[in-house]
Motif scaffolding. Structure first.
Motif, short mmCIF file in Angstrom:
data_model
loop_
_atom_site.label_atom_id
_atom_site.label_comp_id
_atom_site.label_asym_id
_atom_site.label_seq_id
_atom_site.Cartn_x
_atom_site.Cartn_y
_atom_site.Cartn_z
N THR A 76 -22.39 24.52 82.90
CA THR A 76 -22.06 23.09 82.90
C THR A 76 -21.43 22.68 84.23
OG1 THR A 76 -19.86 23.54 82.04
CG2 THR A 76 -21.58 23.10 80.40
N GLY A 77 -21.41 21.37 84.46
CA GLY A 77 -20.69 20.82 85.62
C GLY A 77 -21.51 20.80 86.88
N THR A 78 -20.79 20.66 87.99
CA THR A 78 -21.46 20.62 89.30
C THR A 78 -21.11 21.90 90.06
OG1 THR A 78 -19.58 19.57 90.38
CG2 THR A 78 -21.22 18.10 89.37
N LYS A 79 -21.90 22.19 91.08
CA LYS A 79 -21.65 23.41 91.87
C LYS A 79 -21.86 23.08 93.34
CE LYS A 79 -21.34 27.85 92.88
NZ LYS A 79 -20.43 27.53 94.00
N LEU A 80 -20.95 23.59 94.16
CA LEU A 80 -21.09 23.45 95.61
C LEU A 80 -21.90 24.63 96.15
CD1 LEU A 80 -17.63 22.46 97.15
CD2 LEU A 80 -19.79 21.28 97.53
N TYR A 81 -22.92 24.34 96.92
CA TYR A 81 -23.72 25.40 97.56
C TYR A 81 -23.55 25.28 99.07
CZ TYR A 81 -25.99 26.15 93.09
OH TYR A 81 -26.22 26.44 91.76
N SER A 82 -23.34 26.41 99.72
CA SER A 82 -23.32 26.46 101.19
C SER A 82 -24.71 26.91 101.62
CB SER A 82 -22.30 27.48 101.67
OG SER A 82 -21.05 27.25 101.06
N VAL A 83 -25.32 26.18 102.53
CA VAL A 83 -26.71 26.48 102.92
C VAL A 83 -26.75 26.83 104.41
CG1 VAL A 83 -29.07 25.63 102.94
CG2 VAL A 83 -27.48 24.82 101.18
N CYS A 84 -27.35 27.97 104.73
CA CYS A 84 -27.42 28.38 106.15
C CYS A 84 -28.70 29.16 106.43
CB CYS A 84 -26.19 29.22 106.51
SG CYS A 84 -26.18 30.83 105.71
N GLY A 85 -28.89 29.54 107.66
CA GLY A 85 -30.07 30.31 108.06
C GLY A 85 -31.15 29.41 108.61
N ASN A 86 -32.42 29.76 108.33
CA ASN A 86 -33.57 29.01 108.86
C ASN A 86 -33.83 27.80 107.97
OD1 ASN A 86 -34.82 32.27 109.27
ND2 ASN A 86 -34.03 31.02 110.93
N ILE A 87 -33.10 26.74 108.19
CA ILE A 87 -33.19 25.54 107.34
C ILE A 87 -32.86 24.34 108.22
CG2 ILE A 87 -30.77 25.75 106.57
CD1 ILE A 87 -33.25 24.87 103.97
N GLN A 88 -33.48 23.21 107.93
CA GLN A 88 -33.28 22.05 108.82
C GLN A 88 -31.91 21.40 108.69
OE1 GLN A 88 -36.25 19.47 109.98
NE2 GLN A 88 -37.96 20.64 109.16
N LYS A 89 -31.38 21.35 107.46
CA LYS A 89 -30.09 20.67 107.29
C LYS A 89 -29.08 21.60 106.62
CE LYS A 89 -32.31 16.21 106.46
NZ LYS A 89 -32.56 15.24 105.37
N PRO A 90 -28.47 22.50 107.40
CA PRO A 90 -27.46 23.39 106.81
C PRO A 90 -26.22 22.59 106.40
CG PRO A 90 -27.51 23.64 109.19
CD PRO A 90 -28.61 22.69 108.85
N GLY A 91 -25.38 23.17 105.56
CA GLY A 91 -24.14 22.48 105.17
C GLY A 91 -23.83 22.74 103.72
N ASN A 92 -22.83 22.02 103.19
CA ASN A 92 -22.46 22.15 101.78
C ASN A 92 -23.07 21.00 100.98
OD1 ASN A 92 -20.66 24.47 101.44
ND2 ASN A 92 -19.37 23.42 102.92
N TYR A 93 -23.63 21.34 99.84
CA TYR A 93 -24.25 20.36 98.94
C TYR A 93 -23.71 20.58 97.53
CZ TYR A 93 -27.71 19.70 102.65
OH TYR A 93 -28.33 19.42 103.85
N GLU A 94 -23.46 19.48 96.82
CA GLU A 94 -22.97 19.61 95.44
C GLU A 94 -24.02 19.02 94.49
OE1 GLU A 94 -19.14 17.82 94.75
OE2 GLU A 94 -18.99 18.65 92.73
N VAL A 95 -24.52 19.86 93.61
CA VAL A 95 -25.55 19.39 92.67
C VAL A 95 -25.21 19.80 91.24
CG1 VAL A 95 -27.50 19.28 94.29
CG2 VAL A 95 -26.97 21.44 93.15
N PRO A 96 -25.81 19.09 90.27
CA PRO A 96 -25.54 19.45 88.86
C PRO A 96 -26.14 20.79 88.52
CG PRO A 96 -26.74 17.34 89.02
CD PRO A 96 -26.72 17.95 90.39
N MET A 97 -25.55 21.48 87.55
CA MET A 97 -26.14 22.71 87.02
C MET A 97 -27.55 22.42 86.53
SD MET A 97 -24.37 25.43 87.22
CE MET A 97 -22.70 25.89 87.69
N GLY A 98 -28.47 23.31 86.82
CA GLY A 98 -29.84 23.16 86.35
C GLY A 98 -30.75 22.43 87.32
N PHE A 99 -30.24 22.06 88.49
CA PHE A 99 -31.04 21.31 89.48
C PHE A 99 -32.21 22.18 89.95
CE2 PHE A 99 -31.84 19.15 93.53
CZ PHE A 99 -31.60 17.82 93.19
N PRO A 100 -33.40 21.56 90.17
CA PRO A 100 -34.54 22.38 90.64
C PRO A 100 -34.32 22.87 92.08
CG PRO A 100 -35.24 20.19 89.86
CD PRO A 100 -33.75 20.15 89.96
N PHE A 101 -34.42 24.18 92.26
CA PHE A 101 -34.12 24.79 93.56
C PHE A 101 -35.14 24.34 94.62
CE2 PHE A 101 -32.98 29.14 95.70
CZ PHE A 101 -31.98 28.53 96.43
#
Ligand code: FMN
Ligand code: SF4
Length: 437
Positions: free
Chosen positions: A247-272
């Motif tokens: 349940t709830g929201t989750k903060l993800y840290s995104v890095c590596g070979n990706i155009q927009k790195p950073g922290n994103y907060e999405v609801p549980m169950g969001f399509p990856f």
């Protein structure tokens, strides 16, 4: 792109709602945003009722294992005559994960409020926030916020005029990955070498200074004030209809070979898939993703097909052969050789092993040695089976799971990207692996 980035319309902002708002770091600014109403409410409730709200919300620990927070709090036996402690784990050691430091930088009062509520709920008069020493800016923000709280009477012997004692202190760690492991953290806090302890006894029975202790991650505790303010049902609005376990929201840290790195907060169950391409912009121009590690370097590597089929919650990632972990999403594109990435991960774990367990001390060292031989163009086909046999000996046999964490990328890498290993061995090419600092 600025940082923090402008929120995407599909994000659900609870923890990161005030990231980037300069005055949110001050007590006055935090109060303007409803700060400390939850603590005031909590201090007027019986501790067991707070634990029940957190249990009902379904909040699970965000430090990696996803253990239910309310259940963990309920293990602390109030009235047992012993001093209790809460430890906030702000060591944030997992490679690829950089969300806890942002919570401390932008919303230190959310964390302090969560620590104060958690302390009261488990019968603790003292909470230690154990922060990785390199986090100079987050430490300064949390310490300044704590001073404001003590000056305003929010914390201390008569917290918010209720006669209840709530103390929160900062403890700086020296910056070792293993000190993020909860029992190593407790040893370090006591001034000892940060070696993990054998469990049982579990911290709720014998933790810091041999007293009942609860350890929670920064993101876990920072979520608590909003849950207390808005209720368990409000928090559960964010979950998959077919999976009430996350349940709830989750903060993800995104890095590596990706155009927009950073922290994103999405609801549980969001399509990856939508997360990786729409929110984070996909791989660099002209490239394709080759592999994704969704939960920090300790969790199994995913193929692109597995990543694109994943739903972002504890069960959704397990269904696709990996784990949510700490939420550090590491993106690897088709210009990369997986062996290089795995060799670097192994070198990191060998460097960070506390060396108490033979399987970990020897296993991380041998894994590194063999992988480095392969990336130096000197590997043999037999090396691959040797790696798997060492990994097998490193799994499920040690005091903590650092040993398993080193074996995980080797096993999942060999299972899913064996062709990379074989091609490198055959070609006898050398690839450079950057040193671990
Ligand atoms: C080697 C190792 C490193 C860890 N590092 C961290 C860390 O940096 N931060 C963290 O919160 N948890 C870390 N953990 C997990 C903690 O041991 C513990 O489970 C967590 O702090 C509990 O909080 P939670 O219930 O809120 O998730 C680590 C575990 C291991 C085995
Ligand atoms: S598994 Fe490794 S890091 Fe964990 S206690 Fe054993 S030697 Fe130390």
């Amino acid at each position: 792109m600025g940082y923090p980035h402008a929120p995407h319309r599909r994000e659900a902002l609870v923890l990161s709602k005030h990231f980037g708002e300069k005055d949110a770091v001050t007590l006055a600014g935090w109060k303007k945003r409803g700060g400390y109403a939850a603590l005031e409410k909590a201090l007027g409730m019986p501790p067991a009722d707070i634990v029940n709200v957190v249990k009902d919300s379904g909040l699970r620990g965000r430090g990696g294992a996803g253990f239910p927070t309310g259940l963990k709090w309920s293990f602390m036996k109030i009235g047992d005559g012993k001093p209790h402690y809460l430890c906030c784990n702000a060591d944030e050691s997992e490679p690829g994960t950089f969300k806890d430091r942002e919570i401390m930088r932008w919303t230190p009062h959310a964390l302090i409020e969560g620590c104060a509520i958690g302390s009261y709920a488990i019968g603790a008069e003292t909470c230690y926030i154990y922060i990785r020493g390199e986090f100079t800016e987050p430490i300064a923000r949390v310490e300044a916020a704590l001073k404001e709280c003590y000056d305003a009477g929010i914390l201390g012997k008569n917290a918010m005029g209720t006669g209840k004692t709530v103390n929160v202190w900062v403890h700086r760690g020296a910056g070792a990955y293993i000190c993020g492991e909860e029992t190593a953290l407790m040893n370090s806090l006591e001034g000892k070498r940060g070696n993990p302890r054998i469990k049982p006894p579990f911290p709720a029975v014998s933790g810091v200074f041999a007293q009942p202790t609860t350890i929670n991650n920064v993101e876990t505790l920072a979520a608590v004030p909003a849950i207390l303010n808005n209720g368990a049902a409000w928090y559960k609005q964010w979950m998959r209809a077919d999976n009430p376990k996350s349940t709830g929201t989750k903060l993800y840290s995104v890095c590596g070979n990706i155009q927009k790195p950073g922290n994103y907060e999405v609801p549980m169950g969001f399509p990856f898939k939508e997360f990786l391409y729409d929110l984070c912009g996909g791989p660099p121009p002209g490239r394709k993703f080759k592999a994704i590690i969704p939960g920090g370097i300790s969790v199994p590597i995913q193929t692109v097909d597995e990543a694109e089929a994943s739903l972002m919650d504890y069960e959704g990632f397990v269904a696709e052969g990996t784990m949510l972990g700490s939420g550090g999403v590491i993106c690897i594109d088709d210009s990369q050789n997986l062996v290089k990435q795995i060799a670097r991960a192994a070198r990191f774990f060998a460097h960070e092993s506390c060396a108490q367990c033979t399987q970990c001390r020897e296993g991380t060292a041998w894994t590194t040695k063999i992988l480095e031989r392969i990336v130096a163009g000197e590997g043999t086909p037999e090396d691959l089976d040797t790696l798997l046999s060492i990994a097998d000996n490193m799994t499920g046999k040690t005091i903590c799971v650092l040993s398993d964490s080193c074996a995980t990328p080797v096993v999942s890498g060999l299972k899913k990207f064996r062709a990379d290993f074989e091609a490198l061995i055959k070609s006898k090419r050398t690839i450079l692996v950057p040193a671990v600092a």
